[in-house]
Design a protein around this motif. Structure first.
Motif, mmCIF file in Angstrom:
data_model
loop_
_atom_site.group_PDB
_atom_site.id
_atom_site.type_symbol
_atom_site.label_atom_id
_atom_site.label_comp_id
_atom_site.label_asym_id
_atom_site.label_seq_id
_atom_site.Cartn_x
_atom_site.Cartn_y
_atom_site.Cartn_z
ATOM 1 N N MET A 71 0.826 -1.144 0.131
ATOM 2 C CA MET A 71 -0.009 -0.009 0.002
ATOM 3 C C MET A 71 0.762 1.335 -0.164
ATOM 4 N N GLU A 72 0.303 2.079 -0.662
ATOM 5 C CA GLU A 72 0.939 3.433 -0.757
ATOM 6 C C GLU A 72 1.135 4.201 0.570
ATOM 7 N N ASN A 73 2.135 4.923 0.901
ATOM 8 C CA ASN A 73 1.986 5.564 2.137
ATOM 9 C C ASN A 73 2.230 7.194 1.920
ATOM 10 N N PRO A 74 1.378 7.880 1.703
ATOM 11 C CA PRO A 74 1.666 9.220 1.172
ATOM 12 C C PRO A 74 2.382 10.257 2.389
ATOM 13 N N VAL A 75 3.136 10.836 1.914
ATOM 14 C CA VAL A 75 3.959 11.578 2.953
ATOM 15 C C VAL A 75 3.445 12.995 2.969
ATOM 16 N N GLU A 76 3.737 13.359 4.143
ATOM 17 C CA GLU A 76 3.109 14.558 4.627
ATOM 18 C C GLU A 76 3.715 15.779 4.344
ATOM 19 N N GLU A 77 3.531 16.037 3.011
ATOM 20 C CA GLU A 77 4.361 17.391 2.472
ATOM 21 C C GLU A 77 3.226 17.831 1.280
ATOM 22 N N THR A 78 3.595 19.146 0.838
ATOM 23 C CA THR A 78 2.664 19.505 -0.171
ATOM 24 C C THR A 78 3.120 19.474 -1.611
ATOM 25 N N LYS A 79 4.111 20.310 -2.026
ATOM 26 C CA LYS A 79 4.334 20.280 -3.659
ATOM 27 C C LYS A 79 6.023 19.226 -3.670
ATOM 28 N N THR A 80 5.553 18.157 -4.203
ATOM 29 C CA THR A 80 6.492 17.387 -4.478
ATOM 30 C C THR A 80 6.953 17.427 -5.992
ATOM 31 N N ILE A 81 8.480 17.566 -6.419
ATOM 32 C CA ILE A 81 8.777 17.467 -7.592
ATOM 33 C C ILE A 81 8.725 15.883 -8.114
ATOM 34 N N ASN A 82 7.512 15.814 -8.801
ATOM 35 C CA ASN A 82 7.182 14.402 -9.608
ATOM 36 C C ASN A 82 7.812 14.472 -10.573
ATOM 37 N N PHE A 83 7.815 13.114 -11.287
ATOM 38 C CA PHE A 83 8.890 13.070 -12.585
ATOM 39 C C PHE A 83 8.122 14.018 -13.740
ATOM 40 N N ILE A 84 6.656 13.871 -13.543
ATOM 41 C CA ILE A 84 6.285 14.815 -14.964
ATOM 42 C C ILE A 84 6.493 16.316 -14.672
ATOM 43 N N ARG A 85 6.641 16.670 -13.495
ATOM 44 C CA ARG A 85 7.060 18.161 -13.595
ATOM 45 C C ARG A 85 8.442 18.309 -13.916
ATOM 46 N N LYS A 86 9.189 17.236 -13.381
ATOM 47 C CA LYS A 86 10.603 17.285 -14.045
ATOM 48 C C LYS A 86 10.601 17.260 -15.604
ATOM 49 N N ILE A 87 9.851 16.417 -16.109
ATOM 50 C CA ILE A 87 9.799 16.503 -17.620
ATOM 51 C C ILE A 87 9.498 17.710 -18.218
ATOM 52 N N ILE A 88 8.633 18.254 -17.751
ATOM 53 C CA ILE A 88 8.094 19.609 -18.077
ATOM 54 C C ILE A 88 9.134 20.814 -18.054
ATOM 55 N N GLU A 89 9.742 20.594 -16.765
ATOM 56 C CA GLU A 89 10.710 21.563 -16.558
ATOM 57 C C GLU A 89 12.044 21.350 -17.385
ATOM 58 N N ASP A 90 12.302 20.152 -17.818
ATOM 59 C CA ASP A 90 13.412 20.013 -18.902
ATOM 60 C C ASP A 90 13.053 20.497 -20.100
ATOM 61 N N ASP A 104 -6.247 18.644 -2.407
ATOM 62 C CA ASP A 104 -5.056 18.155 -1.564
ATOM 63 C C ASP A 104 -4.766 16.663 -1.431
ATOM 64 N N PHE A 105 -5.758 15.770 -1.381
ATOM 65 C CA PHE A 105 -5.490 14.478 -1.439
ATOM 66 C C PHE A 105 -4.753 14.064 -2.918
ATOM 67 N N ALA A 106 -5.085 14.796 -3.912
ATOM 68 C CA ALA A 106 -4.726 14.434 -5.197
ATOM 69 C C ALA A 106 -3.147 15.037 -5.346
ATOM 70 N N GLU A 107 -2.961 15.988 -4.491
ATOM 71 C CA GLU A 107 -1.514 16.550 -4.664
ATOM 72 C C GLU A 107 -0.573 15.493 -3.735
ATOM 73 N N ARG A 108 -1.038 15.287 -2.765
ATOM 74 C CA ARG A 108 -0.439 14.577 -1.595
ATOM 75 C C ARG A 108 -0.102 12.980 -1.906
ATOM 76 N N ILE A 109 -0.852 12.513 -2.605
ATOM 77 C CA ILE A 109 -0.536 11.085 -3.130
ATOM 78 C C ILE A 109 0.553 10.886 -4.170
ATOM 79 N N GLY A 110 0.632 12.060 -5.088
ATOM 80 C CA GLY A 110 1.603 12.343 -5.667
ATOM 81 C C GLY A 110 1.504 11.352 -6.998
ATOM 82 N N VAL A 111 2.363 11.449 -7.978
ATOM 83 C CA VAL A 111 2.190 10.687 -9.026
ATOM 84 C C VAL A 111 3.572 9.792 -9.153
#
Ligand code: ATP
Ligand code: MG
Length: 565
Positions: free
Chosen positions: A1-20, A311-318
């Protein structure tokens, strides 16, 4: 099971692709995404994840996000679904402005693209039946066989394709296929079907077409037409990406980037539209917006806020791999949000009558009660106190077990915002032995809930004045399924929770709730968060429990932290 961490904006791999891509100028510094629902059902919490991702990323990087209905299958799609999808996206807080598109808007362009591929010798009309196409395709371990129609001349293909469109042939008799590679290790590249014949009325194009494009043929080309930069989809399309790329390259048109992420799965619920449709059609739930459903409309009716879902969608991440998120985490997110915003109120769900023997018969006192213990800006309200009250049945025990600090014979407790009371006598039904009322005395010196002599009580109860109480129906919900994985054992319907809905009638609410409007949310002290159901009418209030106060996720998280320490 996924254990979401308690933080807001995470640099997920999609953000990384977009930033590149922004850094290298791959799309000229543009970010343009799309959300592509098929209008064949209501949106669910999994779609919410995709919506938050697509609209959220566009917002974050100053780009745009289109709403595109993927309406290529006329037999399963309905206008009702289109309308519900639009309502749900707006409710979540996103806006596509004037960019509401439909794959069917592009049918003519897609037809021309197909003609272009035929002319280039890259597509052909095939007379094999659907079963034969499948049989010729081969398997993961065996290469496919070429269709006997594969080498038709361009002219013959153009003629047949035009006649397909003109309606000369019956359903299923022919297809248009891409001419790629019947030996490809990727089955999607073994001459995939681009068009099928289907004499069906489409909710937008009516009877104009009797050939319809497949998802694979429609999707990438629609992305290209709209100038999409990052075409974000779920993991099951990873194997389709080579085909996505092949079509765009073969046509030589603008080429967006497909990116796949893991779809959201939640414990104790199902997310497939096919299964949700069965729940609705077979009457296992009251409709798509039944508060037990994982649909956005169900969550809304249940009392969820758009903020909590985002908030849920952000915290579970991608992530790049499939996982299952504990539904307790979703509940944790709504609890956190409602704790902040929901005014408090007192409601007795299973009433037990209490008579305060030493309180004057006709007297009524109006106490000031804070609407939120931590937020004075939410103000106060008046709560009436009188001789006859209701308390919660479970707040009285004739033989209290150890550590039971609520009311019992001879025991003193505090009534929130009011007085200390002591239980003197229990009245029972002579025949059944059921407790029907309690007789208590109050201590006038404890007005406001504290004793001048400093004596303490361990229990504080909520209560409602009987003469002023408003009657209501309250609906309590539990998980829709009894198993974490509803598919366990093969038949998800066999795992339906028979106790997923409990309806309480004759609940007693404090009078300030009399005018509560549908959608209004409250914390009923000690009972959880509740919201007014649209079934409510002036004389008949109906509340849904959104979530109880007990936070199982907080407990899970605490354990996890201890384990990793
Ligand atoms: P189903 O297979 O249940 O019919 P779907 O994926 O076909 O669902 P669509 O209407 O095509 O439903 O989905 C629209 C978008 O939402 C797609 O981009 C899809 O990838 C995404 N999506 C659907 N389900 C989930 C999920 N559980 N988690 C994240 N994204 C999802
Ligand atoms: Mg789909």
């Amino acid at each position: 099971m996924e254990n979401p961490v308690e933080e807001t904006k995470t640099i997920n791999f999609i953000r990384k692709i977009i930033e590149d891509d922004l850094r290298t100028g791959k799309f000229g510094g543009r970010v343009h995404t799309r959300f592509p629902p098929e209008p064949n059902g209501y949106l669910h919490i999994g779609h919410a994840k995709s919506i938050c991702l697509n609209f959220g990323l566009a917002e974050e990087y100053g780009g745009l996000c289109n709403l595109r209905f993927d309406d290529t299958n006329p037999t399963k799609e309905e206008v009702e679904y289109v309308e519900s999808i639009k309502e749900d996206i707006h409710w979540l807080g996103f806006d596509w402005e004037d960019r509401e598109f439909y794959a069917s808007d592009y049918f003519e362009q897609l037809y021309e693209y197909a003609v272009q591929l035929i002319r280039a010798g890259k597509a052909y009309v095939c007379d094999l039946s659907a079963d034969e196409v499948r049989e010729y395709r081969g398997t993961l371990t065996e290469p496919g066989r070429e269709s006997p129609y594969r080498n038709r001349s361009v002219d013959e293909n153009l003629d047949l394709f035009e006649r397909m469109r003109a309606g000369e042939f019956p359903d299923g008799s022919r297809t248009l296929r891409a001419k790629i590679d019947m030996a490809s290790p990727n089955l999607n590249l073994r001459d995939p079907v681009m068009y099928r014949i289907l004499h069906a009325t489409h909710h937008r194009t009516g009877d104009k077409w009797c050939i319809y494009p497949t998802y694979d043929w429609a999707h990438g080309q629609s992305d290209s037409i709209e100038g999409i930069t990052h075409s974000i989809c779920t993991l099951e399309f990873e194997d389709h990406r080579p085909l996505y790329d092949w079509f765009l390259d073969a046509l030589g048109i603008y080429h967006p980037q497909q990116i796949e992420f893991a779809r959201l799965n939640l414990t104790y619920t199902v997310m497939s539209k096919r299964k949700l449709l069965r729940l609705v059609e077979e009457g296992h739930v009251r409709g798509w917006d039944d508060p037990r459903m994982p649909t956005i409309s169900g969550l809304r009716r249940r009392g969820y806020t758009p903020e909590a879902i985002r908030d849920f969608a952000e915290r579970i991440g991608v992530a790049k791999r499939d996982s299952v998120v504990d539904i307790a985490f979703l509940e944790h997110c709504i609890r956190q949000d409602l704790d902040r915003r929901a005014p408090r109120a007192m409601a007795v769900l299973r009433p037990l009558k209490v008579v305060i023997d030493n309180y004057p018969d006709e007297q009524v006192e109006w106490f000031d009660a804070d609407n939120h213990p931590k937020d004075p800006s939410m103000g106060t309200r008046k709560v009436p106190f009188s001789k006859v009250l209701y308390i919660e049945r479970e707040d009285f025990r004739e033989d209290p077990p150890r550590k039971y600090f609520r009311l019992a014979p001879g025991r003193e407790v505090r009534l929130k915002h009011a007085y200390f009371i002591t239980c003197d006598r229990v009245v029972k039904d002579e025949e059944t032995g059921e407790i029907i009322e309690l007789h208590c005395t109050y201590d006038p010196a404890t007005r406001g809930g504290a004793a001048p002599d400093g004596r303490k009580v361990k229990g504080t109860l909520h209560w409602v004045s009987a003469a002023h109480a408003v009657d209501a129906e309250v609906r309590l919900y539990d998980h829709l399924f009894t198993k974490e994985n509803p598919d366990e054992g093969g038949d998800f319907l066999a795992n339906l929770n028979p106790n997923s809905l409990e309806v309480l009638s004759g609940c007693k609410l404090e009078p300030s709730l009399a005018e509560a409007a549908p959608g209004a949310r409250y914390q009923f002290m000690r009972q959880g968060y509740f919201c007014v159901d649209p079934d409510s009418t002036a004389g008949h209030l109906v509340f849904n429990r959104t979530v109880s106060l007990r936070d199982t996720w907080a407990k899970i998280e605490k354990k996890l932290k201890e384990r990793t320490r």
